[in-house]
Design a protein around this motif. Structure first.
Motif, PDB file in Angstrom:
ATOM      1  N   GLY A   1       0.802  -1.223   0.000  1.00  0.00           N
ATOM      2  CA  GLY A   1       0.000   0.000   0.000  1.00  0.00           C
ATOM      3  C   GLY A   1       0.833   1.271   0.000  1.00  0.00           C
ATOM      4  N   ARG A   2       2.125   1.128  -0.163  1.00  0.00           N
ATOM      5  CA  ARG A   2       3.016   2.293  -0.033  1.00  0.00           C
ATOM      6  C   ARG A   2       3.676   2.643  -1.363  1.00  0.00           C
ATOM      7  NH1 ARG A   2       1.282   5.067   4.148  1.00  0.00           N
ATOM      8  NH2 ARG A   2       1.220   3.858   6.075  1.00  0.00           N
ATOM      9  N   ALA A   3       4.274   3.807  -1.424  1.00  0.00           N
ATOM     10  CA  ALA A   3       5.001   4.265  -2.605  1.00  0.00           C
ATOM     11  C   ALA A   3       6.396   4.720  -2.162  1.00  0.00           C
ATOM     12  CB  ALA A   3       4.268   5.425  -3.265  1.00  0.00           C
ATOM     13  N   ALA A   4       7.358   4.547  -3.051  1.00  0.00           N
ATOM     14  CA  ALA A   4       8.718   5.014  -2.778  1.00  0.00           C
ATOM     15  C   ALA A   4       8.853   6.463  -3.253  1.00  0.00           C
ATOM     16  CB  ALA A   4       9.736   4.122  -3.479  1.00  0.00           C
ATOM     17  N   LEU A   5       9.833   7.154  -2.699  1.00  0.00           N
ATOM     18  CA  LEU A   5      10.011   8.579  -3.002  1.00  0.00           C
ATOM     19  C   LEU A   5      10.247   8.824  -4.496  1.00  0.00           C
ATOM     20  CD1 LEU A   5      10.327  11.520  -2.117  1.00  0.00           C
ATOM     21  CD2 LEU A   5      12.704  11.009  -1.469  1.00  0.00           C
ATOM     22  N   GLY A   6      11.034   7.985  -5.144  1.00  0.00           N
ATOM     23  CA  GLY A   6      11.364   8.212  -6.562  1.00  0.00           C
ATOM     24  C   GLY A   6      10.126   8.316  -7.439  1.00  0.00           C
ATOM     25  N   PRO A   7       9.278   7.279  -7.453  1.00  0.00           N
ATOM     26  CA  PRO A   7       8.066   7.352  -8.266  1.00  0.00           C
ATOM     27  C   PRO A   7       7.141   8.510  -7.894  1.00  0.00           C
ATOM     28  CG  PRO A   7       8.494   5.096  -7.592  1.00  0.00           C
ATOM     29  CD  PRO A   7       9.495   5.951  -6.874  1.00  0.00           C
ATOM     30  N   VAL A   8       7.137   8.880  -6.608  1.00  0.00           N
ATOM     31  CA  VAL A   8       6.301  10.016  -6.188  1.00  0.00           C
ATOM     32  C   VAL A   8       6.823  11.311  -6.832  1.00  0.00           C
ATOM     33  CG1 VAL A   8       5.792  11.506  -4.186  1.00  0.00           C
ATOM     34  CG2 VAL A   8       5.347   9.028  -4.085  1.00  0.00           C
ATOM     35  N   LEU A   9       8.136  11.490  -6.799  1.00  0.00           N
ATOM     36  CA  LEU A   9       8.706  12.702  -7.409  1.00  0.00           C
ATOM     37  C   LEU A   9       8.524  12.679  -8.926  1.00  0.00           C
ATOM     38  CD1 LEU A   9      11.984  13.239  -5.329  1.00  0.00           C
ATOM     39  CD2 LEU A   9       9.707  14.227  -4.962  1.00  0.00           C
ATOM     40  N   ARG A  10       8.665  11.503  -9.528  1.00  0.00           N
ATOM     41  CA  ARG A  10       8.460  11.393 -10.980  1.00  0.00           C
ATOM     42  C   ARG A  10       7.028  11.784 -11.343  1.00  0.00           C
ATOM     43  NH1 ARG A  10      10.403   8.803 -15.651  1.00  0.00           N
ATOM     44  NH2 ARG A  10      12.309   8.266 -14.561  1.00  0.00           N
ATOM     45  N   GLU A  11       6.061  11.241 -10.605  1.00  0.00           N
ATOM     46  CA  GLU A  11       4.666  11.589 -10.901  1.00  0.00           C
ATOM     47  C   GLU A  11       4.438  13.088 -10.718  1.00  0.00           C
ATOM     48  OE1 GLU A  11       1.442   9.074 -10.001  1.00  0.00           O
ATOM     49  OE2 GLU A  11      -0.015  10.705 -10.190  1.00  0.00           O
ATOM     50  N   TYR A  12       5.006  13.644  -9.639  1.00  0.00           N
ATOM     51  CA  TYR A  12       4.818  15.075  -9.388  1.00  0.00           C
ATOM     52  C   TYR A  12       5.366  15.900 -10.554  1.00  0.00           C
ATOM     53  CZ  TYR A  12       4.103  19.306  -6.657  1.00  0.00           C
ATOM     54  OH  TYR A  12       3.645  20.527  -6.220  1.00  0.00           O
ATOM     55  N   LEU A  13       6.621  15.641 -10.895  1.00  0.00           N
ATOM     56  CA  LEU A  13       7.274  16.419 -11.956  1.00  0.00           C
ATOM     57  C   LEU A  13       6.573  16.273 -13.297  1.00  0.00           C
ATOM     58  CD1 LEU A  13      11.095  15.715 -11.431  1.00  0.00           C
ATOM     59  CD2 LEU A  13       9.987  17.968 -11.422  1.00  0.00           C
ATOM     60  N   VAL A  14       6.294  15.032 -13.674  1.00  0.00           N
ATOM     61  CA  VAL A  14       5.782  14.808 -15.030  1.00  0.00           C
ATOM     62  C   VAL A  14       4.333  15.252 -15.140  1.00  0.00           C
ATOM     63  CG1 VAL A  14       5.470  13.162 -16.904  1.00  0.00           C
ATOM     64  CG2 VAL A  14       7.440  12.947 -15.401  1.00  0.00           C
ATOM     65  N   SER A  15       3.522  15.007 -14.111  1.00  0.00           N
ATOM     66  CA  SER A  15       2.117  15.414 -14.248  1.00  0.00           C
ATOM     67  C   SER A  15       2.019  16.938 -14.277  1.00  0.00           C
ATOM     68  CB  SER A  15       1.226  14.799 -13.173  1.00  0.00           C
ATOM     69  OG  SER A  15       1.522  15.273 -11.886  1.00  0.00           O
ATOM     70  N   GLU A  16       2.813  17.622 -13.469  1.00  0.00           N
ATOM     71  CA  GLU A  16       2.777  19.087 -13.503  1.00  0.00           C
ATOM     72  C   GLU A  16       3.357  19.628 -14.806  1.00  0.00           C
ATOM     73  OE1 GLU A  16       1.264  21.410 -11.343  1.00  0.00           O
ATOM     74  OE2 GLU A  16       0.308  19.491 -10.992  1.00  0.00           O
ATOM     75  N   ALA A  17       4.361  18.952 -15.346  1.00  0.00           N
ATOM     76  CA  ALA A  17       4.920  19.377 -16.640  1.00  0.00           C
ATOM     77  C   ALA A  17       3.874  19.212 -17.738  1.00  0.00           C
ATOM     78  CB  ALA A  17       6.174  18.567 -16.972  1.00  0.00           C
ATOM     79  N   MET A  18       3.145  18.108 -17.710  1.00  0.00           N
ATOM     80  CA  MET A  18       2.090  17.883 -18.705  1.00  0.00           C
ATOM     81  C   MET A  18       1.045  18.997 -18.626  1.00  0.00           C
ATOM     82  SD  MET A  18       2.554  15.173 -20.571  1.00  0.00           S
ATOM     83  CE  MET A  18       1.260  14.042 -20.990  1.00  0.00           C
TER      84      MET A  18
END
Ligand code: AMP
Ligand code: MG
Length: 528
Positions: free
Chosen positions: A149-166
């Protein structure tokens, strides 16, 4: 995924009652929740609260997005660590994990669901748009199966960066409202810092949500879901009577066609276009192993688990159609009482998707190359269209042959539209610099006919050809600094730069550059 005891898997179903989206706003607290999905009958979700974390720390808070949504940004930021970790539930929140199924790499899985995400609730923005607020990485749910049920920091930062860039690129997408670290480790191939991203979406209803009920033969809930989606995302269809379900399929297909054309226009590769990762709202969702292509090649794949290239850059339009066919199957009982007629209607809609995609892509690529719309200009549109189609093909073939960077090629061409002195910078992107001149001559002769000034054409091209995309090697560097050194400065700098992708930003010139030999990051990994 790690092996941990999972919660029971039973989702209660039973008699249902039909309801439309109705108001249920909670005024107290920094978020005025109004939770339409939680008011659907049982069977659509499981009620479950986030599991508290040990030592949450707010990494970043998207104040602009909070304000756009009409939230109390000051209150949210002041208490961000507790709120965006799920440690504190706000008044009006009715946390749920949504049920869904999905085809993963072509294989049907009848129950997936939010295994590590919890929908806190919905808000209605000042402009009337309804938005989900969801925590991803907030602990186990009845859908976690063997996952933690958890997420690692890397994928969280990737989602943050890429979704906001989109979003900054102007492409429909879910957004990121906040990221927190949990102070707890997650166990993957190695031990990694845990984190949670707060996602904002028009909704989290997926093709796979329909498939969940279709797999159970639950036509009543398919109809309720379809009506909910119409209310929420396609209100213009509400008055269309029984024909509205076919129109819904067409409308979802139309948005998907437009979305995928926009992805291709910026070199985006989603990476895991499973039916559970396709939102019926038409937003880009679930940024796992996604990445942007550097050098142009339609066969480009980054995801480590995409062995066969099913989700390669150039396959995305076709996969969109495949996924829509899966959606159509779930809607068959609503399309017509005669199965044969329902299938014909569904097939027609699926066919219209490809035509629509071709139109959308034509619009995207013409604008990128500074070509006018097909109907513009003096000569017959069709004749000109064929000529242009050939010019477009020639350009993409040149990029492929010459291993040119996709983003910079279009950006330098935009400069060349204004000033032939910029030709050299375009040519420098090609393996053989001399290959540029014949194309440029042909392209200039064509674009000169459209009646626009060179400055107008260049400005129009720069408005659709970004200078900046989230380059994969830069994302990896930002993640490595955060994970290894607790240094978030690169992540923050990238976020700032990517908020203005269509501007030349000399201060962030390094982010615009493709990877140098040896710097390329050719593989990305799933967010799990
Ligand atoms: P994804 O690959 O992120 O689209 O997820 C596919 C499915 O696996 C979804 O049902 C997720 O909720 C579930 N899932 C992914 N990672 C985890 C995790 N760490 N714990 C529980 N479920 C997960
Ligand atoms: Mg997913």
């Amino acid at each position: 995924m790690t092996e941990t005891a999972s919660r029971p898997e039973r989702i209660e179903t039973g008699p249902i009652e039909r309801r439309r989206i109705e108001a249920g706003r909670t005024e107290a607290g920094p978020i005025a929740f109004d939770n339409s999905y939680a008011r659907l009958p049982q069977g659509f979700f499981a009620r479950v609260e986030p599991t508290p974390v040990a030592a949450p720390r707010l990494v970043t808070f998207n104040r602009a997005l909070a304000e756009e949504m009409g939230l109390d940004a000051d209150a949210l930021e002041a208490d961000g660590a507790a709120i965006f970790s799920g440690n504190r539930l706000l008044p009006g929140s009715e946390p749920i994990a949504m049920a869904y199924a999905g085809h993963q790499f072509g294989q049907f899985v009848p129950q997936l669901g939010d295994g590590r995400a919890i929908l806190l609730g919905e808000v209605v923005r000042p402009d009337g748009g309804r938005r989900d607020i969801q925590l991803k990485g907030s602990g186990q749910t009845p859908f976690s199966r063997r996952g933690d049920g958890r997420a690692a920091l890397g994928p969280v930062l990737r989602e943050y960066l890429v979704s906001e860039a989109m979003a900054a690129l102007g492409i429909p997408t879910t957004r990121a409202l906040a990221a927190v670290t949990t102070g707890q480790p997650v166990y993957r191939e190695r031990v990694l810092p845990g984190a949670i991203v707060t996602r904002v979406a028009a909704s989290h209803i997926r093709v796979g949500t329909f498939q969940f009920f279709a797999a159970r033969g639950d036509n009543d809930r398919i109809r309720i879901l379809a009506d909910h989606v119409i209310d929420r995302h396609y209100p213009e269809l509400a008055g269309a009577g029984d024909d509205r379900y076919l129109q819904l399929l067409d409308a979802v297909a139309g948005r998907q066609a437009a979305l995928i054309a926009r992805w291709l226009g910026v070199g985006f590769i989603h990476g895991v276009m499973n039916t559970d990762n396709m939102a019926v709202s038409g937003e880009t969702i679930d940024f796992g192993p996604c990445a942007f292509m550097d050098a142009y090649d339609p066969r480009t794949v980054f995801s480590s688990i995409d062995q066969t290239g099913r989700y390669a850059y150039g396959n995305q339009p076709m996969i969109g159609q495949w996924n829509l066919a899966r959606l159509a199957e779930t809607l068959l009982p609503l399309l017509h009482e005669t199965p044969g007629e329902a299938v014909d209607r569904a097939n027609d809609a699926i066919g219209r998707y490809m035509e629509r995609f071709q139109q959308e892509w034509d619009g995207v690529i013409r604008a990128k190359l500074g070509l006018p719309g097909v109907s513009d200009g003096g000569r017959a549109g069709e004749e000109r269209g064929d000529e242009d189609t050939d010019l477009i093909r020639a350009f993409l073939a040149l990029l492929l042959e010459q291993k040119a960077d996709f983003t910079l090629a279009f950006r330098r061409l935009s400069d060349a539209a204004e000033d032939a002195a910029a030709d050299a910078a375009f040519a420098a992107l090609l393996a053989d610099h001399s290959a540029a001149a014949p194309f440029l001559a042909r392209w200039r002769a064509r674009t000169a006919q459209d009646g626009r000034s060179a400055a107008q054409r260049a400005a129009a091209m720069r408005a659709v050809n970004p200078a900046l995309i989230p380059r994969n090697h830069r994302i990896e560097a930002a993640i490595a600094a955060a994970v290894e050194e607790q240094d978030f400065s690169l992540f923050e700098a990238m976020n700032t730069a990517l908020a203005r992708p269509y501007d030349d930003q000399p201060g962030f010139a390094a982010f615009a550059e493709p990877p140098k030999p040896g710097e390329e990051v050719l593989q990305t990994f799933c967010g799990t």
